[in-house]
Design a protein around this motif. Sequence first.
Motif, PDB file in Angstrom:
ATOM      1  N   THR A 203      47.147  43.339  46.356  1.00 15.04           N
ATOM      2  CA  THR A 203      45.720  43.644  46.394  1.00 15.04           C
ATOM      3  C   THR A 203      45.262  43.407  47.827  1.00 15.04           C
ATOM      4  OG1 THR A 203      45.479  42.802  44.139  1.00 15.04           O
ATOM      5  CG2 THR A 203      43.460  43.150  45.398  1.00 15.04           C
TER       6      THR A 203
ATOM      7  N   ALA B 117      41.972  38.098  41.887  1.00 13.26           N
ATOM      8  CA  ALA B 117      43.139  38.964  42.098  1.00 13.26           C
ATOM      9  C   ALA B 117      44.444  38.185  42.018  1.00 13.26           C
ATOM     10  CB  ALA B 117      43.021  39.668  43.449  1.00 13.26           C
TER      11      ALA B 117
ATOM     12  N   HIS C 120      44.451  43.977  39.034  1.00 15.84           N
ATOM     13  CA  HIS C 120      44.020  44.163  40.419  1.00 15.84           C
ATOM     14  C   HIS C 120      45.123  44.727  41.304  1.00 15.84           C
ATOM     15  CE1 HIS C 120      40.297  42.008  39.557  1.00 15.84           C
ATOM     16  NE2 HIS C 120      41.037  41.092  38.945  1.00 15.84           N
TER      17      HIS C 120
ATOM     18  N   VAL D  35      34.241  43.051  40.563  1.00 10.14           N
ATOM     19  CA  VAL D  35      35.279  42.064  40.253  1.00 10.14           C
ATOM     20  C   VAL D  35      34.706  40.820  39.590  1.00 10.14           C
ATOM     21  CG1 VAL D  35      37.044  40.548  41.242  1.00 10.14           C
ATOM     22  CG2 VAL D  35      36.769  42.870  42.118  1.00 10.14           C
TER      23      VAL D  35
END
Length: 281
Positions: free
Chosen positions: A130, A178, A184, A261
Amino acid sequence: MIVVTGATGNVGRALVRVLAAAGEKVIATSRGVTEADVPDGVEHRKADLADAASLRPVFDGADALFLQSGGPSAHLLDLGEILDAARAGGVRRVVLLSSLGVATRPESASHGVLGLAIEEAVRGSGLDWTILRPGNFASNSFAWVPSVRAERTVAAPFGDVGLPAVDPRDIAEVAAAALREDGHAGRIYELTGPAAITPREQAEAIGAVLGEPVRFAELTPDEARARMLDFMPADVAETTLAILGSPTPAERRVSPDVEKVLGRAPRPYADWVRANVAAFR
């Protein structure tokens, strides 16, 4: 186990605390990390990203890695060797702290070309990756601490040009998600604050939290460049001035990714000031 490089930086320090509070086993690492830099119970080890061999014992038994891109020293890094060492230690997931400049200033040697090479190394590593691309950091305001404390003054160029400054705590919380959660991998997140704010408005926000006026003094670009050259290479200073003075539409844009997120809006600049007001008193 999660390894956090750059653990004494604005993002790394906050990330270590977020992960520790979530009950994760964390190893905090940087060249100068000490016990005072980490919460109780968090393991810390000194290691240098420019010396991949020093990272091998740090990675042993880890399954996730937060990798900061090296900043001004990024050209010294052997990303292939670092990522090989991470894989050998058991790491399967990596979150890279990159920069919005990779997308908005691709012609810049410091922001675009080198940053893109680092991102490509991570994408080609065989790990679940990520990439985080934050824009202007709210914590850049720490540069004003001496003048605010001594004279209640903020001095900066381009006083009325606004950028959506992002709180490093928001970057850290996105990184933690993440590192800890599925879903992710293969994503690139652009991270900004909730609204553009100018240097003049930042000075006003600092004054409002302090409870007394903070004067704004506008620097010319040449004056700002001379100050920047005290702590950054010339090419980095030139690109930084270009971003501050003539930001592209992409650099002015408020990204939805923090909210996407975290499920909440990013913190406003005033929240960062309140969390760090002791530095300005």
